[in-house]
Structure formats: structure tokens, C-alpha cells
Design an enzyme around this catalytic site. Structure first.
Site, PDB file in Angstrom:
ATOM      1  N   GLY A  11     -10.399 -17.824   5.778  1.00  8.34           N
ATOM      2  CA  GLY A  11     -10.856 -18.007   7.066  1.00  8.34           C
ATOM      3  C   GLY A  11     -12.839 -17.778   7.497  1.00  8.34           C
ATOM      4  N   GLY A  14     -14.454 -19.368  10.759  1.00  9.65           N
ATOM      5  CA  GLY A  14     -14.128 -19.138  12.028  1.00  9.65           C
ATOM      6  C   GLY A  14     -14.887 -18.000  12.776  1.00  9.65           C
ATOM      7  CG  LEU A  40      -7.662 -22.697  -1.374  1.00 10.63           C
ATOM      8  CD1 LEU A  40      -6.110 -23.509  -2.275  1.00 10.63           C
ATOM      9  CD2 LEU A  40      -7.568 -21.430  -1.062  1.00 10.63           C
ATOM     10  CB  SER A 108      -2.196 -11.642  18.319  1.00  7.98           C
ATOM     11  OG  SER A 108      -2.994 -11.913  19.610  1.00  7.98           O
ATOM     12  CE1 TYR A 137      -1.861 -16.841  16.429  1.00  6.54           C
ATOM     13  CE2 TYR A 137      -1.514 -15.634  18.264  1.00  6.54           C
ATOM     14  CZ  TYR A 137      -2.526 -15.670  16.823  1.00  6.54           C
ATOM     15  OH  TYR A 137      -3.725 -15.724  17.278  1.00  6.54           O
ATOM     16  CB  THR A 165      -7.288  -6.526  22.033  1.00  9.81           C
ATOM     17  OG1 THR A 165      -7.357  -7.449  23.425  1.00  9.81           O
ATOM     18  CG2 THR A 165      -8.813  -7.190  22.299  1.00  9.81           C
ATOM     19  CG  ASN A 166      -7.547 -11.984  24.465  1.00 13.71           C
ATOM     20  OD1 ASN A 166      -6.631 -11.394  24.370  1.00 13.71           O
ATOM     21  ND2 ASN A 166      -6.685 -13.502  25.766  1.00 13.71           N
ATOM     22  CG  LEU A 167     -10.541 -11.254  18.985  1.00 11.27           C
ATOM     23  CD1 LEU A 167     -10.261 -11.433  17.483  1.00 11.27           C
ATOM     24  CD2 LEU A 167     -11.023  -9.337  18.639  1.00 11.27           C
TER      25      LEU A 167
HETATM   26  N1  LIG Z   1      -9.484 -15.514  18.077  1.00 12.40           N
HETATM   27  C1  LIG Z   1      -8.963 -14.432  19.227  1.00 12.40           C
HETATM   28  O1  LIG Z   1      -8.613 -14.564  20.739  1.00 12.40           O
HETATM   29  C2  LIG Z   1      -8.268 -13.992  18.330  1.00 12.40           C
HETATM   30  C3  LIG Z   1      -7.419 -13.954  16.877  1.00 12.40           C
HETATM   31  N2  LIG Z   1      -6.551 -13.387  16.007  1.00 12.40           N
HETATM   32  C4  LIG Z   1      -6.400 -13.214  14.676  1.00 12.40           C
HETATM   33  O2  LIG Z   1      -7.725 -13.574  14.018  1.00 12.40           O
HETATM   34  C5  LIG Z   1      -7.798 -14.529  13.032  1.00 12.40           C
HETATM   35  C6  LIG Z   1      -8.993 -14.885  12.688  1.00 12.40           C
HETATM   36  O3  LIG Z   1      -9.432 -15.959  13.991  1.00 12.40           O
HETATM   37  P1  LIG Z   1      -9.957 -16.548  14.326  1.00 12.40           P
HETATM   38  O4  LIG Z   1     -11.704 -16.677  14.160  1.00 12.40           O
HETATM   39  O5  LIG Z   1      -9.688 -16.299  16.118  1.00 12.40           O
HETATM   40  O6  LIG Z   1      -9.266 -18.587  14.561  1.00 12.40           O
HETATM   41  P2  LIG Z   1     -10.165 -19.868  13.604  1.00 12.40           P
HETATM   42  O7  LIG Z   1      -9.921 -20.867  14.450  1.00 12.40           O
HETATM   43  O8  LIG Z   1     -11.921 -19.245  14.672  1.00 12.40           O
HETATM   44  O9  LIG Z   1     -10.323 -19.350  12.370  1.00 12.40           O
HETATM   45  C7  LIG Z   1      -9.908 -19.441  11.678  1.00 12.40           C
HETATM   46  C8  LIG Z   1      -9.819 -20.830  10.270  1.00 12.40           C
HETATM   47  O10 LIG Z   1      -9.234 -20.164   9.554  1.00 12.40           O
HETATM   48  C9  LIG Z   1      -9.043 -21.321   8.740  1.00 12.40           C
HETATM   49  N3  LIG Z   1      -8.082 -22.256   8.260  1.00 12.40           N
HETATM   50  C10 LIG Z   1      -7.115 -22.857   9.625  1.00 12.40           C
HETATM   51  N4  LIG Z   1      -5.366 -23.453   9.318  1.00 12.40           N
HETATM   52  C11 LIG Z   1      -6.142 -23.338   7.976  1.00 12.40           C
HETATM   53  C12 LIG Z   1      -5.055 -23.240   6.923  1.00 12.40           C
HETATM   54  N5  LIG Z   1      -4.038 -23.789   6.150  1.00 12.40           N
HETATM   55  N6  LIG Z   1      -6.096 -23.318   5.175  1.00 12.40           N
HETATM   56  C13 LIG Z   1      -7.165 -22.692   5.349  1.00 12.40           C
HETATM   57  N7  LIG Z   1      -8.089 -22.452   6.337  1.00 12.40           N
HETATM   58  C14 LIG Z   1      -7.252 -22.976   7.562  1.00 12.40           C
HETATM   59  C15 LIG Z   1      -9.841 -22.296   9.761  1.00 12.40           C
HETATM   60  O11 LIG Z   1     -10.765 -23.333   9.246  1.00 12.40           O
HETATM   61  P3  LIG Z   1     -10.637 -25.477  10.515  1.00 12.40           P
HETATM   62  O12 LIG Z   1     -10.946 -24.351  11.226  1.00 12.40           O
HETATM   63  O13 LIG Z   1     -11.735 -25.844   8.786  1.00 12.40           O
HETATM   64  O14 LIG Z   1      -8.840 -25.454  10.197  1.00 12.40           O
HETATM   65  C16 LIG Z   1     -11.029 -21.039  10.343  1.00 12.40           C
HETATM   66  O15 LIG Z   1     -11.595 -21.337   9.699  1.00 12.40           O
HETATM   67  C17 LIG Z   1      -6.248 -15.007  12.910  1.00 12.40           C
HETATM   68  O16 LIG Z   1      -5.196 -14.520  12.147  1.00 12.40           O
HETATM   69  C18 LIG Z   1      -6.222 -15.096  14.486  1.00 12.40           C
HETATM   70  O17 LIG Z   1      -4.261 -14.904  14.323  1.00 12.40           O
HETATM   71  C19 LIG Z   1      -6.398 -12.369  17.403  1.00 12.40           C
HETATM   72  C20 LIG Z   1      -6.115 -12.166  18.233  1.00 12.40           C
HETATM   73  C21 LIG Z   1      -7.247 -13.030  18.920  1.00 12.40           C
HETATM   74  C1  LIG Z   2      -6.148 -14.051  22.123  1.00 12.99           C
HETATM   75  C2  LIG Z   2      -4.318 -14.795  22.529  1.00 12.99           C
HETATM   76  O1  LIG Z   2      -4.446 -15.122  23.678  1.00 12.99           O
HETATM   77  C3  LIG Z   2      -3.307 -16.397  23.584  1.00 12.99           C
HETATM   78  O2  LIG Z   2      -2.934 -15.640  24.997  1.00 12.99           O
HETATM   79  P1  LIG Z   2      -3.891 -16.229  26.079  1.00 12.99           P
HETATM   80  O3  LIG Z   2      -4.287 -14.619  25.872  1.00 12.99           O
HETATM   81  O4  LIG Z   2      -3.106 -15.465  27.423  1.00 12.99           O
HETATM   82  O5  LIG Z   2      -4.822 -16.778  26.351  1.00 12.99           O
HETATM   83  P2  LIG Z   2      -5.833 -17.343  27.162  1.00 12.99           P
HETATM   84  O6  LIG Z   2      -7.183 -17.063  26.296  1.00 12.99           O
HETATM   85  O7  LIG Z   2      -6.022 -19.154  26.692  1.00 12.99           O
HETATM   86  O8  LIG Z   2      -5.814 -17.643  28.395  1.00 12.99           O
HETATM   87  C4  LIG Z   2      -6.405 -15.595  28.867  1.00 12.99           C
HETATM   88  C5  LIG Z   2      -5.751 -16.191  30.488  1.00 12.99           C
HETATM   89  O9  LIG Z   2      -7.136 -16.697  31.326  1.00 12.99           O
HETATM   90  C6  LIG Z   2      -6.565 -17.904  32.117  1.00 12.99           C
HETATM   91  N1  LIG Z   2      -7.155 -18.833  31.900  1.00 12.99           N
HETATM   92  C7  LIG Z   2      -7.973 -19.249  33.296  1.00 12.99           C
HETATM   93  N2  LIG Z   2      -9.089 -20.887  33.150  1.00 12.99           N
HETATM   94  C8  LIG Z   2      -8.395 -21.101  31.337  1.00 12.99           C
HETATM   95  C9  LIG Z   2      -9.517 -22.447  30.881  1.00 12.99           C
HETATM   96  O10 LIG Z   2      -9.783 -22.728  31.561  1.00 12.99           O
HETATM   97  N3  LIG Z   2      -8.421 -21.692  29.672  1.00 12.99           N
HETATM   98  C10 LIG Z   2      -8.256 -20.841  28.836  1.00 12.99           C
HETATM   99  N4  LIG Z   2      -7.323 -21.296  27.397  1.00 12.99           N
HETATM  100  N5  LIG Z   2      -7.248 -20.036  29.488  1.00 12.99           N
HETATM  101  C11 LIG Z   2      -8.083 -20.161  31.084  1.00 12.99           C
HETATM  102  C12 LIG Z   2      -4.875 -18.159  31.400  1.00 12.99           C
HETATM  103  O11 LIG Z   2      -4.490 -18.700  32.614  1.00 12.99           O
HETATM  104  C13 LIG Z   2      -4.744 -16.695  31.030  1.00 12.99           C
HETATM  105  O12 LIG Z   2      -4.163 -16.297  32.069  1.00 12.99           O
HETATM  106  C14 LIG Z   2      -2.392 -16.363  22.638  1.00 12.99           C
HETATM  107  O13 LIG Z   2      -1.750 -17.912  23.159  1.00 12.99           O
HETATM  108  C15 LIG Z   2      -2.993 -16.077  21.960  1.00 12.99           C
HETATM  109  O14 LIG Z   2      -4.032 -17.184  21.469  1.00 12.99           O
HETATM  110  C16 LIG Z   2      -3.272 -14.476  21.459  1.00 12.99           C
HETATM  111  O15 LIG Z   2      -2.808 -13.760  20.582  1.00 12.99           O
END
Ligand SMILES: NC(=O)C1=CN([C@@H]2O[C@H](COP(=O)(O)OP(=O)(O)OC[C@H]3O[C@@H](n4cnc5c(N)ncnc54)[C@H](OP(=O)(O)O)[C@@H]3O)[C@@H](O)[C@H]2O)C=CC1
Ligand SMILES: C[C@H]1O[C@H](OP(=O)(O)OP(=O)(O)OC[C@H]2O[C@@H](n3cnc4c(=O)[nH]c(N)nc43)[C@H](O)[C@@H]2O)[C@@H](O)[C@@H](O)C1=O
EC number: 1.1.1.271
Length: 363
Positions: A11, A14, A40, A108, A137, A165-167
Site C-alpha cells: 500500500g 496510500g 499485485l 484501526s 471493517y 486513530t483517525n489519520l
Molecule cells: N485513513 C485513516 O484514517 C485510517 C487508516 N487506518 C488503516 O491504515 C492503513 C492504511 O490506510 P490508508 O493509507 O488511509 O488507506 P489508503 O486507501 O490511502 O491506501 C491503501 C492502499 O492499499 C492499496 N490497496 C487496496 N486494496 C488493494 C489490493 N487489493 N491489492 C493491493 N493494494 C491494495 C491501495 O491501492 P489503490 O489505491 O491503488 O487501490 C492504497 O495504496 C489501512 O490498514 C487502514 O485500515 C486505520 C485507521 C485510520
Molecule cells: C478512521 C475511521 O473512520 C471511519 O469512522 P468515522 O470516524 O466515523 O469516519 P469519518 O471520518 O467518515 O467521519 C467522522 C465524523 O465526521 C462526520 N462528518 C461530517 N461531515 C462529514 C463529511 O463531509 N464527510 C465525512 N466522511 N464525515 C463527515 C461524520 O458524520 C462522523 O460523525 C470508519 O468507518 C473507519 O474507516 C475508521 O476506522
């Protein structure tokens, strides 16, 4: 890890994977094996096994997953459980078969129960029901962390599971429907600000760079206004989702990457078992800041960063999700890692990154 160890960052394009790769490069690591999703597909077991047999990576960062915000999680439930289980099963088992020295699995904090006592310690795992919006999830992520723990206990591997946490940060997903809240707010408030100032050049740049269904930078002003209105974006006003009252914690993605590399370099599974009884549980590690903000507060910080002085409304027909999910970061702090970038600074950085990465439109 040695500087020339062979490292697979799954990844790597990402949000988190790209930050992990940068962090490793900055620390002098240079022997990477990388594959895009197109090269892949990690859900394809035989392709993954072939890749591991041919490449024999020594260290694996498992940052590939099917990821999205609250709407994506609640709508595409089958994709979230199937793809995540497949990716992690394939990568973790292939790592075992090919003697990977150490693996870091990214879960997560949504693994914790909806009604977990706050802040949530690692020990509240599996104590009561999950939040329904992202249950599929979360179940996949719980399976992943238990898979790491089980392989460590049965096979003596060294796989560590971290629960971020949320990133938010560079290379985030800014899709208006499937993204997480922070990138969604940045883009919606930016577009509303451009509409308010009749800055059509910036609106068109944005839509060319990140297309929205039914409209692009060449569409008429009226068409653009109609489509953006469907996403709650108007001149002088933005309608966000839910009530604005849920509390969330946010960590800058580059800090998440730093914590990941820190743990890979210094912590072994055996360290996480110390002090635990014969029944070893909850060997995973929370990664966060321990600081929470209401969604309304976060929107105000984004308005400040963007310079938007219009109205923010909340649409309570959209889901709030869990009302609170604050991580207890005592274990992480005891391991010696602490975050540095606070939310206000992170939002400024992300908005700057967003603007710099939207300017591809040929006028
Ligand atoms: N973002 C957040 O707020 C949070 C993220 N996480 C966790 O952190 C990790 C990284 O997340 P994040 O960087 O945000 O996610 P992104 O969606 O930004 O990146 C995920 C990456 O995984 C690749 N990928 C997805 N499916 C496949 C597949 N079938 N084969 C190969 N590659 C694949 C994607 O490639 P492509 O885009 O080309 O599909 C992408 O490069 C994950 O495990 C996520 O659950 C945990 C908590 C919060
Ligand atoms: C990282 C975590 O992220 C996910 O959980 P989440 O924290 O609920 O996700 P979120 O970032 O999309 O929302 C956070 C809050 O924000 C509010 N909200 C307002 N306005 C918008 C808006 O415009 N877009 C979004 N997406 N949310 C909004 C929304 O209603 C909610 O109350 C998991 O499913 C899972 O992916 C996980 O692990």
C-alpha cells in the site's frame, strides 16, 4: 532492521504507506520491494504467494487495505469485510511461509466497542458490541490483529498489530462521498469558499484534478453549482454530515508512519507479552494523540485555515457514527513514542498540500 534489509511496504501509494516509505527512506533504508495495486492484487492468494516466494522480503509493513469514511463503510459493507480479510490473510500467511522476520499490521481504533469506556485501552477489545456503521471493517481488523497474535503464539513469529486513530495527511482521499471527514471538510469548505468569491478558475482546477461524478472543469457554471449542491457545497454555505457533536481524535499520517517505523525498529512481540499472564491477550498497540475535538470544532479550524467566513450547517439525516472514540495512549507513551503535530497545525499543512496538488489545470 538493518539499513539494507529487504522491506515490503504494502500500500505504498496510500495515505499511510506513502508516509511509511518516506520515513524509511529518510532514515537510510533503501532496499524496498514495492508493488502497486495494479501490479499485485493482494486479494489474489496465488499471486501473493508467488510474489513472496520470488522476492523473499524480510520485513513487511501491511498498510494496504480497503479504506474509507463513514459513508463508504456503511454502504459497501461486503467490500470492506471481504477485501480486508483477503488482503491480510494472504499477506500474513505468505509472510509466515516465507520466514518474514517481522511484520506490522495496521488495524484501526474502530475495533473497540461502541460503548467502550473512554479513553479506550487495549483491554476493552471484544468486551461488547461494535458501532454498526463500520462493523464489517472492524471485524476484519479484529481478525487481523488476532491472526498476528495467534501466529506469534503458535509459530513464534514476530508480528505486531497497531490500532491507529483517525489519520489525515498528504495523499489522502478527497472524494466527496467516500473520504474521511478531514479531507472531506478541506475540499468542501475550499470549494464553497471559491464559489463565494466567484473564483471559477480554482473551482475548475479542483474538478479537473479530482473529478466528481457528472461534472468536470469544462462544465458550465450552472452544471457545476448543481452538482456541488448535491454534496452540500454552496456559495457562502457548507452542509456537513451528522450533528457535529461526535468527538474524534486525529493523527497526522507522517506521525503515524514515524510511530510505525519506531515500533518496527524497537519493539518485539515478546516485549508486548511481558507482564501478561498465561492467557496472553491484547498484545496490540493503540496509536493516537489522546486528544479529541468535536466535528463542529474541527469544521471551525478548517474554516480558519481556508479563510471561509460563510455558514456551516449540519445535516442530521446523515450518520454520526460512534459518538466518542478516544484512544488511551499510555502503552504507546510507555514504549517511548509521542505525537508532536497538533490538529490546528496539521489542518494548515493539509490545506497547503491540497492546494499545491490541485494546480494541474491547463488554462
Ligand atoms: N485513513 C485513516 O484514517 C485510517 C487508516 N487506518 C488503516 O491504515 C492503513 C492504511 O490506510 P490508508 O493509507 O488511509 O488507506 P489508503 O486507501 O490511502 O491506501 C491503501 C492502499 O492499499 C492499496 N490497496 C487496496 N486494496 C488493494 C489490493 N487489493 N491489492 C493491493 N493494494 C491494495 C491501495 O491501492 P489503490 O489505491 O491503488 O487501490 C492504497 O495504496 C489501512 O490498514 C487502514 O485500515 C486505520 C485507521 C485510520
Ligand atoms: C478512521 C475511521 O473512520 C471511519 O469512522 P468515522 O470516524 O466515523 O469516519 P469519518 O471520518 O467518515 O467521519 C467522522 C465524523 O465526521 C462526520 N462528518 C461530517 N461531515 C462529514 C463529511 O463531509 N464527510 C465525512 N466522511 N464525515 C463527515 C461524520 O458524520 C462522523 O460523525 C470508519 O468507518 C473507519 O474507516 C475508521 O476506522
Amino acid at each position: 532492521m538493518e539499513k539494507n534489509s529487504k522491506i515490503f511496504v504494502a500500500g505504498h501509494r496510500g495515505l499511510v504507506g506513502s508516509a511509511i516509505l518516506n520515513n524509511l527512506r529518510n532514515k537510510g533504508y533503501h532496499n524496498f520491494v514495492l508493488r502497486t495495486h495494479a501490479e499485485l492484487d493482494l486479494t489474489d492468494q496465488s499471486a501473493v504467494y508467488r510474489f513472496f516466494e520470488e522476492e523473499k522480503p524480510e520485513y513487511v509493513f501491511l498498510a494496504a487495505a480497503h479504506v474509507g469514511g463513514i459513508m463508504a463503510n456503511s454502504r459497501y459493507r461486503a467490500d470492506f469485510i471481504y477485501q480486508n480479510l483477503m488482503i491480510q490473510n494472504n499477506v500474513i500467511h505468505a509472510s509466515y511461509l516465507n520466514n518474514v522476520k517481522k511484520l506490522l499490521f495496521l488495524g484501526s481504533t474502530c475495533i473497540y466497542p461502541k460503548e467502550a469506556p473512554q479513553p479506550m485501552t487495549e483491554n476493552c477489545l471484544l468486551t461488547s458490541a461494535l458501532e454498526y456503521t463500520n462493523e464489517p471493517y472492524a471485524i476484519a481488523k479484529i481478525a487481523g490483529l488476532k491472526m498476528c497474535e495467534s501466529y506469534d503464539l503458535q509459530y513464534g513469529t514476530n508480528y505486531i498489530a497497531v490500532m491507529p486513530t483517525n489519520l489525515y495527511g498528504p495523499n489522502d482521499n478527497f472524494d466527496l462521498e467516500t473520504s474521511h471527514v478531514l479531507p472531506a471538510m478541506i475540499r468542501k469548505i475550499h470549494l464553497a469558499n471559491c464559489l463565494t468569491q466567484s473564483d471559477w478558475i480554482s473551482v475548475r482546477e479542483d474538478l479537473n484534478h479530482r473529478p466528481v461524478e457528472g461534472v468536470d472543469g469544462k462544465s458550465s457554471e450552472k452544471e457545476i453549482e448543481q452538482v456541488l449542491a448535491k454534496y452540500g457545497i454552496f456559495s457562502g454555505c457548507v452542509k456537513l454530515w451528522g450533528t457535529g457533536t461526535p468527538l474524534r481524535e486525529f493523527l497526522w499520517s507522517e506521525e503515524m508512519a514515524d510511530a510505525s517505523v519506531y515500533i518496527m525498529e524497537r519493539i518485539d512481540f515478546a516485549d508486548l507479552c511481558k507482564g501478561q499472564d498465561t492467557v496472553i491477550r491484547n498484545t496490540h498497540i493503540n496509536i493516537g494523540t489522546g486528544i479529541e475535538h468535536s466535528i463542529r470544532e474541527v469544521a471551525q479550524l478548517v474554516c480558519k485555515s481556508v479563510g471561509f467566513t460563510g455558514v456551516i450547517e449540519f445535516d442530521s439525516s446523515k450518520p454520526d457514527g460512534t459518538l466518542r472514540k478516544l484512544t488511551d495512549v499510555s502503552k504507546l507513551h510507555a514504549l517511548g513514542w509521542h505525537h508532536q503535530i497538533e490538529l490546528e497545525e496539521g489542518i494548515d499543512r493539509l490545506y497547503k498540500w491540497y492546494i499545491e496538488n490541485s494546480k494541474t489545470w491547463e488554462k
